[in-house]
Design an enzyme around this catalytic site. Structure first.
Site, PDB file in Angstrom:
ATOM      1  CG  PHE A   1     -21.917 -10.638  25.465  1.00 28.57           C
ATOM      2  CD1 PHE A   1     -22.802 -10.852  24.415  1.00 28.57           C
ATOM      3  CD2 PHE A   1     -22.442 -10.415  26.731  1.00 28.57           C
ATOM      4  CE1 PHE A   1     -24.175 -10.862  24.629  1.00 28.57           C
ATOM      5  CE2 PHE A   1     -23.817 -10.419  26.948  1.00 28.57           C
ATOM      6  CZ  PHE A   1     -24.689 -10.645  25.897  1.00 28.57           C
TER       7      PHE A   1
ATOM      8  CD  GLU B   1     -19.590  -6.324  25.428  1.00 31.83           C
ATOM      9  OE1 GLU B   1     -19.644  -5.578  24.408  1.00 31.83           O
ATOM     10  OE2 GLU B   1     -20.554  -6.441  26.214  1.00 31.83           O
TER      11      GLU B   1
ATOM     12  N   GLY C   1      -3.518  -3.900  11.563  1.00 30.52           N
ATOM     13  CA  GLY C   1      -3.928  -4.381  10.243  1.00 30.52           C
ATOM     14  C   GLY C   1      -5.441  -4.450  10.183  1.00 30.52           C
ATOM     15  N   PRO C   2      -6.058  -5.150  11.154  1.00 26.61           N
ATOM     16  CG  PRO C   2      -6.675  -6.973  12.420  1.00 26.61           C
ATOM     17  CD  PRO C   2      -5.494  -6.101  12.113  1.00 26.61           C
TER      18      PRO C   2
ATOM     19  CB  SER D   1     -22.777 -10.706  36.345  1.00 25.46           C
ATOM     20  OG  SER D   1     -24.017 -10.082  36.476  1.00 25.46           O
TER      21      SER D   1
ATOM     22  CG  HIS E   1     -27.794 -13.378  27.784  1.00 24.70           C
ATOM     23  ND1 HIS E   1     -28.499 -12.786  26.772  1.00 24.70           N
ATOM     24  CD2 HIS E   1     -27.439 -12.382  28.638  1.00 24.70           C
ATOM     25  CE1 HIS E   1     -28.594 -11.489  27.007  1.00 24.70           C
ATOM     26  NE2 HIS E   1     -27.944 -11.215  28.125  1.00 24.70           N
TER      27      HIS E   1
ATOM     28  CB  ILE F   1      -9.012   8.097  -0.783  1.00 28.30           C
ATOM     29  CG1 ILE F   1      -9.147   9.350  -1.646  1.00 28.30           C
ATOM     30  CG2 ILE F   1      -8.795   6.855  -1.659  1.00 28.30           C
ATOM     31  CD1 ILE F   1     -10.201   9.279  -2.735  1.00 28.30           C
TER      32      ILE F   1
ATOM     33  CG  HIS G   1     -23.396 -15.443  33.434  1.00 24.14           C
ATOM     34  ND1 HIS G   1     -22.476 -14.931  34.322  1.00 24.14           N
ATOM     35  CD2 HIS G   1     -24.611 -15.124  33.943  1.00 24.14           C
ATOM     36  CE1 HIS G   1     -23.114 -14.345  35.313  1.00 24.14           C
ATOM     37  NE2 HIS G   1     -24.406 -14.449  35.121  1.00 24.14           N
TER      38      HIS G   1
ATOM     39  CG  HIS H   1      -1.785  -1.206   1.322  1.00 19.63           C
ATOM     40  ND1 HIS H   1      -1.340  -2.451   1.701  1.00 19.63           N
ATOM     41  CD2 HIS H   1      -3.117  -1.348   1.064  1.00 19.63           C
ATOM     42  CE1 HIS H   1      -2.346  -3.310   1.681  1.00 19.63           C
ATOM     43  NE2 HIS H   1      -3.432  -2.670   1.305  1.00 19.63           N
TER      44      HIS H   1
ATOM     45  CG  HIS I   1      -5.999   1.682  -0.513  1.00 15.81           C
ATOM     46  ND1 HIS I   1      -6.005   2.064   0.804  1.00 15.81           N
ATOM     47  CD2 HIS I   1      -6.129   0.323  -0.518  1.00 15.81           C
ATOM     48  CE1 HIS I   1      -6.149   0.987   1.569  1.00 15.81           C
ATOM     49  NE2 HIS I   1      -6.225  -0.074   0.793  1.00 15.81           N
TER      50      HIS I   1
ATOM     51  N   GLY J   1     -10.527   4.402   7.571  1.00 14.61           N
ATOM     52  CA  GLY J   1     -11.028   3.069   7.920  1.00 14.61           C
ATOM     53  C   GLY J   1     -11.004   2.835   9.420  1.00 14.61           C
TER      54      GLY J   1
HETATM   55  C1  LIG Z   1     -11.361  -4.602   9.937  1.00 10.25           C
HETATM   56  C2  LIG Z   1     -10.834  -4.442   8.550  1.00 10.25           C
HETATM   57  N1  LIG Z   1     -11.687  -4.485   7.525  1.00 10.25           N
HETATM   58  C3  LIG Z   1     -11.227  -4.394   6.262  1.00 10.25           C
HETATM   59  C4  LIG Z   1      -9.895  -4.264   6.006  1.00 10.25           C
HETATM   60  C5  LIG Z   1      -9.381  -4.251   4.586  1.00 10.25           C
HETATM   61  N2  LIG Z   1      -8.876  -2.903   4.258  1.00 10.25           N
HETATM   62  C6  LIG Z   1      -7.591  -2.608   4.311  1.00 10.25           C
HETATM   63  S1  LIG Z   1      -7.275  -1.024   3.954  1.00 10.25           S
HETATM   64  C7  LIG Z   1      -8.914  -0.717   3.672  1.00 10.25           C
HETATM   65  C8  LIG Z   1      -9.385   0.648   3.254  1.00 10.25           C
HETATM   66  C9  LIG Z   1      -8.819   1.630   4.136  1.00 10.25           C
HETATM   67  O1  LIG Z   1      -9.080   2.918   3.726  1.00 10.25           O
HETATM   68  P1  LIG Z   1      -8.428   4.047   4.585  1.00 10.25           P
HETATM   69  O2  LIG Z   1      -8.511   3.667   5.988  1.00 10.25           O
HETATM   70  O3  LIG Z   1      -9.037   5.328   4.178  1.00 10.25           O
HETATM   71  O4  LIG Z   1      -6.903   3.980   4.181  1.00 10.25           O
HETATM   72  P2  LIG Z   1      -6.215   4.726   2.955  1.00 10.25           P
HETATM   73  O5  LIG Z   1      -7.046   4.435   1.747  1.00 10.25           O
HETATM   74  O6  LIG Z   1      -6.191   6.140   3.303  1.00 10.25           O
HETATM   75  O7  LIG Z   1      -4.867   4.084   2.859  1.00 10.25           O
HETATM   76  C10 LIG Z   1      -9.668  -1.850   3.898  1.00 10.25           C
HETATM   77  C11 LIG Z   1     -11.136  -1.922   3.738  1.00 10.25           C
HETATM   78  C12 LIG Z   1      -9.033  -4.209   7.125  1.00 10.25           C
HETATM   79  N3  LIG Z   1      -7.723  -4.101   6.989  1.00 10.25           N
HETATM   80  N4  LIG Z   1      -9.522  -4.273   8.374  1.00 10.25           N
END
Ligand SMILES: Cc1ncc(C[n+]2csc(CCOP(=O)(O)OP(=O)(O)O)c2C)c(N)n1
Length: 666
Positions: free
Chosen positions: A440, A414, A123-124, A387, A476, A193, A464, A34, A265, A162
């Protein structure tokens, strides 16, 4: 720039462009990655790293450093370029050339366990910012204990669209705003973007107003104006609230055709666009080549924090030996000696005076002594404190501006809780244990997965844990959660059967330093099944709890609340002259990881194998075989008093005994 230019003539743009070109070149070489974010956010990162970040590249894990979290982990080349340029050991140009290749220090997304200088795995999207909240909280909590002398730093985050769109960010910013974590500074790469195109196709949130509503200071700046960025960070450092700096940037800055578009991107620029971008940036050097002057200026920035780290080390040295040793122990994650003693003492008490209590209550009993023995243990709950039984009498809660306590009311968050726990653990000096209902866990799971992947020693107290919770009904009642969590590599799931096992599992959870542990605990009372004996029987994951009278014809394996049922079935069978043994399995996956010999001994050679667990069968075949008998759940639960539910779903001692005898008589 020609190589002859002296280091002090190097400009901000030279420094930022070095980051940009390294990112472009590495992505091009890997044919994957990227480039857009590093190119767009290079100015922000350059201002932060050269002017503000308290950072010593020669000692990137120095405890009082400022933390930098690249929440938008897909922009990993930004971070790798910064670590390389500032001179972190091991982050060589060759590592950048091996971007995204097997066993390189430059994996696709930042991994704290692979790359020196990376604070957390990201990453996520959304995880990084939520993890950073935990880091910022840990800093304040340790500051309350150790003072400015030892703990006095900030947490910076670079977050993308994101990150801020993901739901977890709301949990994180609400918690940080409420707690007034003013040492948390989020730099938002506001480029408008994402992958599908401009943000306008799906989002129209005013992020500045959103953060302000959550109790943050929030401002907008031009993300390509280093002075404006610097002024905003300087202001943020003085704020009594956490700060969002929305930095308007152009994704893929410099790329002639792709800048400002989603094409920048997540794919290599390609030869033509790359050449065009370098020309636009005035960069005339070969791929991966950085002029000496720029290199020197970046290396100088990398050493900027050195005087701070040295002074800090002097201050640490000057402490009384005992205080210093304790601080160092905690920062290194070495567990206190008193833990084993505390648990052994508690077990003695339990053997003398057996407690027939729910394992959530047993956990509280264990915590009464463990919290004394482990001062770095910090508990909390996502609004289920009464709880989950996590707040022992000796703990006080932290509150906005008051961070001296050891209990965190995470709110009904959570996911935010689990991510903050990652940050607390990764910060160092504290061990987080957070609680909710087991069902949960699904709400917290993405952050729990990061903990497992990144080797974070967090403890989840999840009560639980089955249909045994009764009337609250199927929404639950966890059914598939145990199997799904057991399937997660490096996640350890314990489901103790009584007060003794609960104490043992707590000890094992806290002794673990290379990954997370989940304690699945009951709402309903259970008899104490363990008799006096020396040693932590839960440690191998399973053990023979009750031998057969005579040669065993059947082995009944059970976990948690179903151990009681297994023992009752054993009794029924014994009355009919049928010898069976009972194996308690507090941790199925830990048991399955034992050497073959250990497993074979515990599994035994009785022909009939039965597993009893009020959850789905998935996973148990590894012990009982595909032709083994499973007594448990195969559907969602139902709403009724719990004893009725056990009968309704056929999870009873009579049913277990009857199935064994039927199989025997076949
Ligand atoms: C939870 C999650 N969902 C989906 C993705 C896949 N993903 C990676 S980058 C991206 C788009 C991100 O856009 P943005 O945050 O605006 O980053 P930029 O385009 O500015 O680099 C997605 C959907 C991810 N990494 N994590």
């Amino acid at each position: 720039m020609p190589d002859t230019v002296p280091a002090d003539r190097v400009t901000h743009s030279d420094l930022a462009n070095a980051v940009r070109v390294l990112a472009m070149d590495a992505v091009e070489q890997a044919k994957s990655g990227h480039p857009g974010l590093p190119m767009g956010a290079a100015d922000i990162a350059t201002v932060l790293f050269t002017k503000f970040l308290k950072y010593d590249a020669t000692d990137p894990t120095w405890p009082d450093r400022d933390r930098f979290v690249l929440s938008a982990g897909h922009g990993s080349m930004l971070l790798y370029a910064l670590l390389h340029l500032t001179g972190v050991k091991g982050m060589t140009i060759d590592e950048l050339k091996r971007f995204r290749q097997l066993d390189s220090k430059t994996p696709g997304h930042p991994e704290n366990f692979m790359t020196p200088g990376v604070e957390t795995t990201t990453g996520p999207l959304g995880q990084g910012i939520a993890t950073a909240v935990g880091m910022a909280l840990a800093e304040r909590m340790l500051n309350a204990q150790y003072g400015d002398n030892l703990v006095d730093h900030r947490t910076y985050v670079l977050a993308s669209d994101g990150d801020l769109m993901e739901g977890i960010s709301q949990e994180a910013i609400a918690l940080a705003g409420h707690l007034k974590l003013n040492r948390l500074i989020v730099l938002f790469d506001d480029n408008g973007i994402s992958i599908d195109g401009p943000l306008s196709i799906t989002d129209s949130v005013d992020q500045v107003k959103r953060f302000q509503a959550a109790g943050w200071q929030a401002v907008r700046v031009d993300g390509h104006d280093p002075k404006a960025i610097g002024r905003a960070i300087a202001r943020a450092q003085k704020s009594d609230k956490p700060t969002l700096i929305a930095c308007k940037t152009v994704i893929g800055f410099g790329a002639p055709k792709r800048a400002g578009t989603s094409k920048a991107h997540g794919e290599p620029l390609g030869a033509e666009e790359l050449t065009g971008a370098k020309a636009a940036l005035g960069w005339t050097h070969a791929p991966f080549e950085i002029p000496e002057a720029i290199k020197a200026a970046w290396a100088k920035a990398g050493k900027k924090g050195r005087r701070h780290s040295r002074a800090w080390k002097e201050r640490l040295k000057a402490l009384p030996a005992e205080n210093r040793a304790e601080f160092e122990r905690r920062i290194k994650g070495v567990r206190p000696k008193g833990l084993d003693e505390a648990v052994t003492g508690l077990k003695k008490r339990l053997f003398a005076e057996p407690q027939n209590v729910a394992t959530r209550k047993a956990s509280e009993i264990a915590l009464e002594v463990i919290t004394e023995a482990v001062p770095e243990l910090v508990l909390g709950s996502a609004d289920l404190t009464p709880s989950n039984n996590t707040k022992t009498k000796n703990l006080t809660a932290i509150s906005p501006g008051q961070y001296a306590g050891r209990y965190i009311h995470y709110g009904i968050r959570e996911h935010g809780m689990a991510a903050a726990m990652n940050g607390i653990a990764l910060h160092g000096g504290l061990i987080p244990a957070g609680a909710t209902f087991l069902v949960f866990a699904d709400y917290a799971r993405p952050a729990m997965r990061i903990a497992a992947l990144a080797g974070v020693p967090a403890v989840y107290v999840m009560t639980h844990d089955s249909i045994g919770l009764g009337e609250d009904g199927p929404t639950h009642q966890p059914v598939e959660q145990l199997a799904s969590l057991r399937s997660m590599p490096n996640m350890r799931v314990f489901r103790p059967a009584d007060a003794v096992e609960t104490a043992e599992c707590w000890q094992l959870a806290l002794e673990r330093t290379d990954g997370p542990t989940l304690l699945a605990l009951t709402r309903q009372n259970l008899p104490q099944v363990r008799k006096e004996a020396v040693g932590n029987f839960s440690a191998p994951g399973a053990y023979e709890l009750s031998p057969a009278e005579g040669k065993a014809q059947a082995t009944i394996f059970a976990s948690g609340s179903e151990v009681e049922i297994a023992l009752a079935a054993q009794k029924i069978l014994a009355e009919q002259g049928f010898p069976a043994r009972v194996v308690s399995v507090p941790s199925l996956e830990l048991f399955l990881a034992q050497p073959e010999k250990v497993r074979a001994k515990v599994i035994g050679d009785a022909k009939i194998k039965v597993a009893v667990e009020a959850a789905v069968r998935f996973g148990w075949d590894a012990v009982i075989g595909s032709d083994g008998i499973f007594v448990g759940m195969s559907s969602f639960g139902a709403s009724a008093p719990y004893k009725d539910l056990y009968k309704h779903f056929g999870i009873t001692a009579e049913a277990v005994a009857e199935k064994i005898l039927r199989t025997h008589n076949l």
